[in-house]
Enzyme design. Structure first.
Site, PDB file in Angstrom:
ATOM      1  N   LYS A   1      11.043 -15.909 -11.551  1.00 21.12           N
ATOM      2  CA  LYS A   1      10.634 -14.883 -12.521  1.00 21.12           C
ATOM      3  C   LYS A   1       9.501 -15.413 -13.393  1.00 21.12           C
ATOM      4  O   LYS A   1       8.526 -14.723 -13.640  1.00 21.12           O
ATOM      5  CB  LYS A   1      11.805 -14.455 -13.426  1.00 21.12           C
TER       6      LYS A   1
ATOM      7  N   TRP B   1      -2.854  -2.544  -1.679  1.00 21.73           N
ATOM      8  CA  TRP B   1      -2.615  -3.970  -1.883  1.00 21.73           C
ATOM      9  C   TRP B   1      -3.412  -4.645  -0.790  1.00 21.73           C
ATOM     10  O   TRP B   1      -3.108  -4.495   0.399  1.00 21.73           O
ATOM     11  CB  TRP B   1      -1.126  -4.288  -1.765  1.00 21.73           C
TER      12      TRP B   1
ATOM     13  N   CYS C   1       0.846  -1.184   0.000  1.00 22.90           N
ATOM     14  CA  CYS C   1       0.000   0.000   0.000  1.00 22.90           C
ATOM     15  C   CYS C   1       0.886   1.239   0.000  1.00 22.90           C
ATOM     16  O   CYS C   1       1.957   1.247   0.603  1.00 22.90           O
ATOM     17  CB  CYS C   1      -0.940   0.102   1.203  1.00 22.90           C
TER      18      CYS C   1
ATOM     19  N   GLU D   1      16.103 -18.474  -9.253  1.00 23.28           N
ATOM     20  CA  GLU D   1      15.693 -17.126  -9.638  1.00 23.28           C
ATOM     21  C   GLU D   1      14.972 -17.140 -10.997  1.00 23.28           C
ATOM     22  O   GLU D   1      13.968 -16.445 -11.180  1.00 23.28           O
ATOM     23  CB  GLU D   1      16.921 -16.192  -9.655  1.00 23.28           C
TER      24      GLU D   1
ATOM     25  N   GLU E   1       6.182 -15.707 -11.369  1.00 23.12           N
ATOM     26  CA  GLU E   1       5.507 -14.502 -10.900  1.00 23.12           C
ATOM     27  C   GLU E   1       4.946 -13.624 -12.007  1.00 23.12           C
ATOM     28  O   GLU E   1       3.936 -12.983 -11.810  1.00 23.12           O
ATOM     29  CB  GLU E   1       6.382 -13.690  -9.946  1.00 23.12           C
TER      30      GLU E   1
ATOM     31  N   ARG F   1       3.610  -0.326  -5.055  1.00 26.29           N
ATOM     32  CA  ARG F   1       3.356  -0.886  -3.734  1.00 26.29           C
ATOM     33  C   ARG F   1       2.018  -1.635  -3.668  1.00 26.29           C
ATOM     34  O   ARG F   1       1.693  -2.247  -2.650  1.00 26.29           O
ATOM     35  CB  ARG F   1       3.354   0.225  -2.685  1.00 26.29           C
TER      36      ARG F   1
ATOM     37  N   ASN G   1      -1.151   2.383   5.729  1.00 35.15           N
ATOM     38  CA  ASN G   1      -0.315   1.285   5.218  1.00 35.15           C
ATOM     39  C   ASN G   1       0.153   0.502   6.423  1.00 35.15           C
ATOM     40  O   ASN G   1       0.785   1.061   7.317  1.00 35.15           O
ATOM     41  CB  ASN G   1       0.887   1.864   4.453  1.00 35.15           C
ATOM     42  N   GLY G   2      -0.171  -0.798   6.453  1.00 34.69           N
ATOM     43  CA  GLY G   2       0.231  -1.627   7.593  1.00 34.69           C
ATOM     44  C   GLY G   2      -0.917  -2.527   8.012  1.00 34.69           C
ATOM     45  O   GLY G   2      -1.885  -2.698   7.263  1.00 34.69           O
TER      46      GLY G   2
ATOM     47  N   LYS H   1       5.269  -4.636  -4.861  1.00 33.79           N
ATOM     48  CA  LYS H   1       6.717  -4.473  -4.874  1.00 33.79           C
ATOM     49  C   LYS H   1       7.314  -4.478  -3.477  1.00 33.79           C
ATOM     50  O   LYS H   1       8.351  -5.060  -3.236  1.00 33.79           O
ATOM     51  CB  LYS H   1       7.032  -3.146  -5.576  1.00 33.79           C
TER      52      LYS H   1
ATOM     53  N   HIS I   1      16.088 -37.811  -7.046  1.00 34.18           N
ATOM     54  CA  HIS I   1      15.525 -38.132  -5.733  1.00 34.18           C
ATOM     55  C   HIS I   1      14.039 -37.816  -5.666  1.00 34.18           C
ATOM     56  O   HIS I   1      13.510 -37.586  -4.580  1.00 34.18           O
ATOM     57  CB  HIS I   1      16.300 -37.387  -4.636  1.00 34.18           C
TER      58      HIS I   1
HETATM   59  C1  F6R Z   1      10.590 -11.103  -6.984  1.00 30.70           C
HETATM   60  C2  F6R Z   1      10.680 -10.052  -6.004  1.00 30.70           C
HETATM   61  C3  F6R Z   1      10.469 -10.409  -4.583  1.00 30.70           C
HETATM   62  C4  F6R Z   1      11.385  -9.557  -3.685  1.00 30.70           C
HETATM   63  C5  F6R Z   1      11.054  -9.826  -2.215  1.00 30.70           C
HETATM   64  C6  F6R Z   1      11.961  -9.060  -1.283  1.00 30.70           C
HETATM   65  O1  F6R Z   1      10.866 -10.633  -8.261  1.00 30.70           O
HETATM   66  O2  F6R Z   1      10.894  -8.909  -6.324  1.00 30.70           O
HETATM   67  O3  F6R Z   1      10.672 -11.763  -4.357  1.00 30.70           O
HETATM   68  O4  F6R Z   1      12.710  -9.888  -3.953  1.00 30.70           O
HETATM   69  O5  F6R Z   1       9.732  -9.460  -1.970  1.00 30.70           O
HETATM   70  O6  F6R Z   1      11.873  -7.692  -1.504  1.00 30.70           O
HETATM   71  P1  F6R Z   1      13.023  -6.707  -1.040  1.00 30.70           P
HETATM   72  O7  F6R Z   1      14.229  -7.028  -1.844  1.00 30.70           O
HETATM   73  O8  F6R Z   1      12.485  -5.342  -1.293  1.00 30.70           O
HETATM   74  O9  F6R Z   1      13.245  -6.993   0.423  1.00 30.70           O
END
Ligand code: F6R
Length: 581
Positions: A461, A73, A2, A457, A464, A27, A99-100, A576, A480
Site C-alpha cells: 500500500k 492505460w 483500458c 500488504e 503504490e 481501468r 482493450n487488450g 485497477k 539473514h
Molecule cells: C494493490 C492492488 C493490486 C491488485 C492486483 C490483482 O492495491 O489492488 O495489487 O490486488 O492487481 O487484482 P484483482 O484482485 O482484481 O485480480
C-alpha cells in the site's frame, strides 16, 4: 486495463458515454477520447490525462447519436494524444476503441506497406486490418478477428453506417439495452440503472448495436441468441456518497463490508452445506492470485491449514502460469481476484481447468471472466471499489476466506464473527503519531505468520500510493541479510498479534533497536519492551487480527500519500484492472 464505452441512441450520446467513461476511469487514466459520426465522416476528440480533460475539450455543440469512447492505460506506445484511442483506419472508413493486446501486430504492420501509421499502437494496426477485409462490416470484423492474435474487446464505428460493432476475445465486454439506447462497456458498472437488462459477450462473439436492438453473431457469422441478464442480481452499494477521496471512503466502508459478508454467509447461508461437503473431500488447496489478492490468498492458505488441517500453498499467478506445475485431481485451485479480470489469474484458471483441476473463484464482480471458469464461486461483498489501491476488497477477501476455512473445518465461528462485525470500527490514524513518523524515508514492515502477510500488504500500500521504497519481510528473516540496511534513519513497522510468537518478535525488536532502528509496534499483546511508537490494537480472535491491523496500515499509506500531495485514487503507472499480461 483500458475501458471501453460506446453508445447508440435516439438522442445525443456524448454525456452518456462521458458518464460511462468516468465509471471506467479506474481501468486507466493515461488518456481518453471519443469518436462519432458527423455528417458522413468520423470525428475524433482525444486528450491526455483524466476524463475531465477530455470533457473540457469536447465542443459543447457536438451532438452524436453514435459514439465510441475509451480511457487508456498505455501498453503499446507512450502516453500522448496520437496514441490515445479511438484510432482511425488509414482511409478513415472506421474508428475503433480497444482493450487488450494484439500480439501479432508487428507482423501485421509489416505487411501493410501502403499504410501511413499515425500512432505506435497495436490498435491502429487492428483498425487497418479490418479496413482491408472485404464483405459487409460485420464480415470485415469477423475476418480481422480471425487473423488477430491476443486479447481484445473492441467497439468500432464505420462511416457508412449508423451502428456500433463489437468483438471480444479474452477481454471483458458487456452490452446493455433500454428502449431507445444500446450501450457497450468493459464493465457493467458503466451502465446506469435505467437500463432494462444486459448481455455478456463470450470469446469470439460479435455484436451489432443499433438504436433499438442488439444482434449477436458467432465467429461463422451465424446469428445467435444470448441470455438476458437482470440488473437486480448485481449488487452495488454506496454508503458515503459525499466523500471525494475514494480510498478514504472505501476504508471507511470496511466495517459495513464485513457486516454484509457475515450476513450473506451466515444469515442468508449463501453457500449450501452440500457445497462445503463436496469441497471437504479435497486433500489440498492451492491459492493463486496477484498483488493484494495474492496476500489474501496467503492468509486463506494459513486459515485452511490451521483450522481444517488441509495441505495448503499459494502462488503468484504470473509465476504459476509459466512454472512447471502438476495439476492434481485431489487439489482445489483457489483464485482470488477483486475484479475477476486479471489476465494472469484468468490464464492460470484456464490452464487448471484444461488440465482437469477444480477451480474455486473468490471474486467481487459477479459476472467476471474469472467466474465463467469456476466450478465453485465464493463471492465477496465489497461493493464497487474505485480507488486503484485495493482496501475494502482485501478485507472482504480475508474475512470470506476465514469464514470458508471455518466452514470447511466444520467449526462454528458464527458467534465470534458476529461479535466482531457488530463491534468493528475504524479508528482514525493518530495525526500526531503520523507527524513523528513522516520524517522516515526508509521503512520496513515485519511480522511472523499472518503478521508477515499483513506486513507484505502494508508495504505494498505504501509503495503504490506514496511511492516510498519499502519492503515487507518475515521478522525472522531480518538477520539473514536485510538487517544490514537498518540504521538510525530506519523505521520498522512491526505487527505482532500472535500470542505464541510474542517472545520471538521481542527478540527481533531487540535486534533492530541494537542497530539504531526505530520501531512502530502494532499489537494487542502486552509486550514488555521499549519501542518508540505504538498502536494498541483491539483484543479480538487472533485470526481476525490481520483485518484489525490492516485498517491502520492502509490509513498509514493514505496519510503518507496525502501529506506528499499525491492522488491516492489514481497512483502513477497503475490501473485497477490488469487485463494484460
Ligand atoms: C494493490 C492492488 C493490486 C491488485 C492486483 C490483482 O492495491 O489492488 O495489487 O490486488 O492487481 O487484482 P484483482 O484482485 O482484481 O485480480
Amino acid at each position: 486495463m483500458c475501458g471501453i464505452c460506446a453508445s447508440i441512441g435516439s438522442g445525443n450520446q456524448v454525456q452518456n458515454v462521458l458518464r460511462g467513461l468516468k465509471d471506467l476511469e479506474y481501468r486507466g487514466y493515461d488518456s481518453s477520447g471519443i469518436a462519432y459520426l458527423d455528417k458522413g465522416e468520423i470525428s475524433l476528440c482525444r486528450s491526455v490525462g483524466q476524463i475531465c480533460n477530455l470533457e473540457k475539450k469536447i465542443d459543447e455543440k457536438v451532438c452524436a447519436k453514435v459514439l465510441i469512447g475509451h480511457t487508456r492505460w498505455a501498453t503499446h506506445g507512450r502516453v500522448c494524444e496520437e496514441n490515445s484511442h479511438p484510432h482511425l483506419s488509414f482511409k478513415k472508413t472506421l474508428a475503433m476503441v480497444h482493450n487488450g493486446i494484439i500480439e501479432n501486430f508487428e507482423t501485421l504492420k509489416s505487411e501493410m506497406k501502403d499504410v501511413e501509421f499515425r500512432s505506435q499502437t497495436d490498435t491502429e494496426v487492428f483498425a487497418n486490418l479490418i479496413e482491408r477485409q472485404s464483405g459487409k462490416n460485420v464480415e470485415k470484423l469477423i475476418s480481422a478477428s480471425k487473423i488477430a492474435k491476443g486479447s481484445f474487446a473492441v467497439a468500432v464505428i464505420f462511416k457508412d453506417e449508423e451502428k456500433i460493432y463489437c468483438a471480444k476475445r479474452k477481454s471483458p465486454l458487456y452490452v446493455a439495452y433500454r428502449k431507445g439506447q444500446v450501450m457497450t462497456a468493459s464493465d457493467i458498472s458503466a451502465f446506469e440503472n435505467k437500463f432494462e437488462y444486459f448481455y455478456i459477450l463470450e470469446d469470439d462473439e460479435f455484436a451489432v448495436l443499433s438504436e433499438d436492438e442488439a444482434l449477436f453473431f458467432d465467429c461463422n457469422g451465424e446469428k445467435i441468441e444470448k441470455e438476458k441478464k437482470n440488473f437486480e442480481k448485481v449488487e452495488f452499494f454506496d454508503v458515503f456518497p459525499d466523500e471525494k477521496c475514494f480510498m478514504r471512503k472505501e476504508i471507511a466502508e470496511e466495517p459495513i463490508v464485513l457486516k454484509r459478508t457475515f450476513f450473506k454467509y451466515f444469515s442468508e447461508k449463501l453457500i449450501s452445506e452440500a457445497v462445503f461437503q463436496e469441497l471437504r473431500k479435497y486433500k489440498s488447496f492451492h491459492f493463486i492470485a496477484c498483488g493484494t489478492a495474492y496476500h489474501s490468498g496467503l492468509l486463506g492458505a494459513e486459515f485452511l491449514q490451521f483450522f481444517a488441517k488441509k495441505s495448503c500453498s499459494a502462488s503468484v499467478a504470473s509465476e504459476f502460469r509459466y512454472g512447471f506445475q502438476t495439476i492434481k485431481k485431489d487439489c482445489v485451485y483457489v483464485f482470488v481476484s477483486q475484479s475477476g479480470e486479471t489476465a494472469d489469474t484468468i490464464a492460470c484458471a484456464d490452464l487448471v481447468k484444461k488440465k482437469g483441476g477444480k477451480v474455486l473463484c473468490v471474486t467481487n464482480v459477479p459476472y467476471s471472466s474469472l467466474n465463467s471458469l469456476a466450478d465453485f464461486i465464493l463471492p465477496t461483498f465489497a461493493g464497487k471499489e474505485v480507488a486503484v489501491a485495493s482496501t475494502k476488497a482485501y478485507v472482504a477477501q480475508v474475512f470470506t476466506l476465514l469464514t470458508f476455512a471455518g466452514k470447511i473445518a466444520g467449526i462454528d465461528m458464527e458467534d465470534e464473527l458476529r461479535k466482531f462485525v457488530l463491534n468493528c470500527k475504524i479508528t482514525q490514524f493518530d495525526r500526531s503519531l503520523f507527524k513523528e513518523i513522516y520524517k522516515f524515508k526508509k521503512i520496513f514492515f515485519v511480522g511472523r505468520g499472518q503478521d508477515y502477510v499483513t506486513s507484505l500488504e502494508g508495504a505494498l500500500k505504501l509503495k503504490e500510493i506514496a511511492y516510498i521504497n519499502c519492503i515487507g519481510i518475515p521478522a525472522g528473516e531480518l538477520k539473514h541479510g536485510t538487517l544490514a540496511l537498518v540504521d538510525e534513519e530506519t523505521l520498522v513497522v512491526v505487527t505482532s498479534t500472535r500470542g505464541d510468537l510474542k517472545e520471538k518478535i521481542e527478540n527481533n525488536i531487540q535486534e533492530i533497536r541494537a542497530r539504531g532502528g526505530k520501531i512502530l509496534l502494532l499489537s494487542q499483546l502486552d509486550h514488555n519492551i521499549d519501542v518508540e511508537y505504538k498502536i494498541k490494537l483491539e483484543e479480538n480472535l487472533e485470526w481476525l487480527m490481520p483485518i484489525e491491523s490492516i485498517f491502520y496500515l492502509q490509513q498509514l499509506a493514505l496519510e503518507f500519500c496525502l501529506e506528499k500531495g499525491l492522488d491516492p485514487d489514481k497512483p502513477r503507472n497503475l490501473a485497477k484492472s490488469v487485463t494484460v499480461e
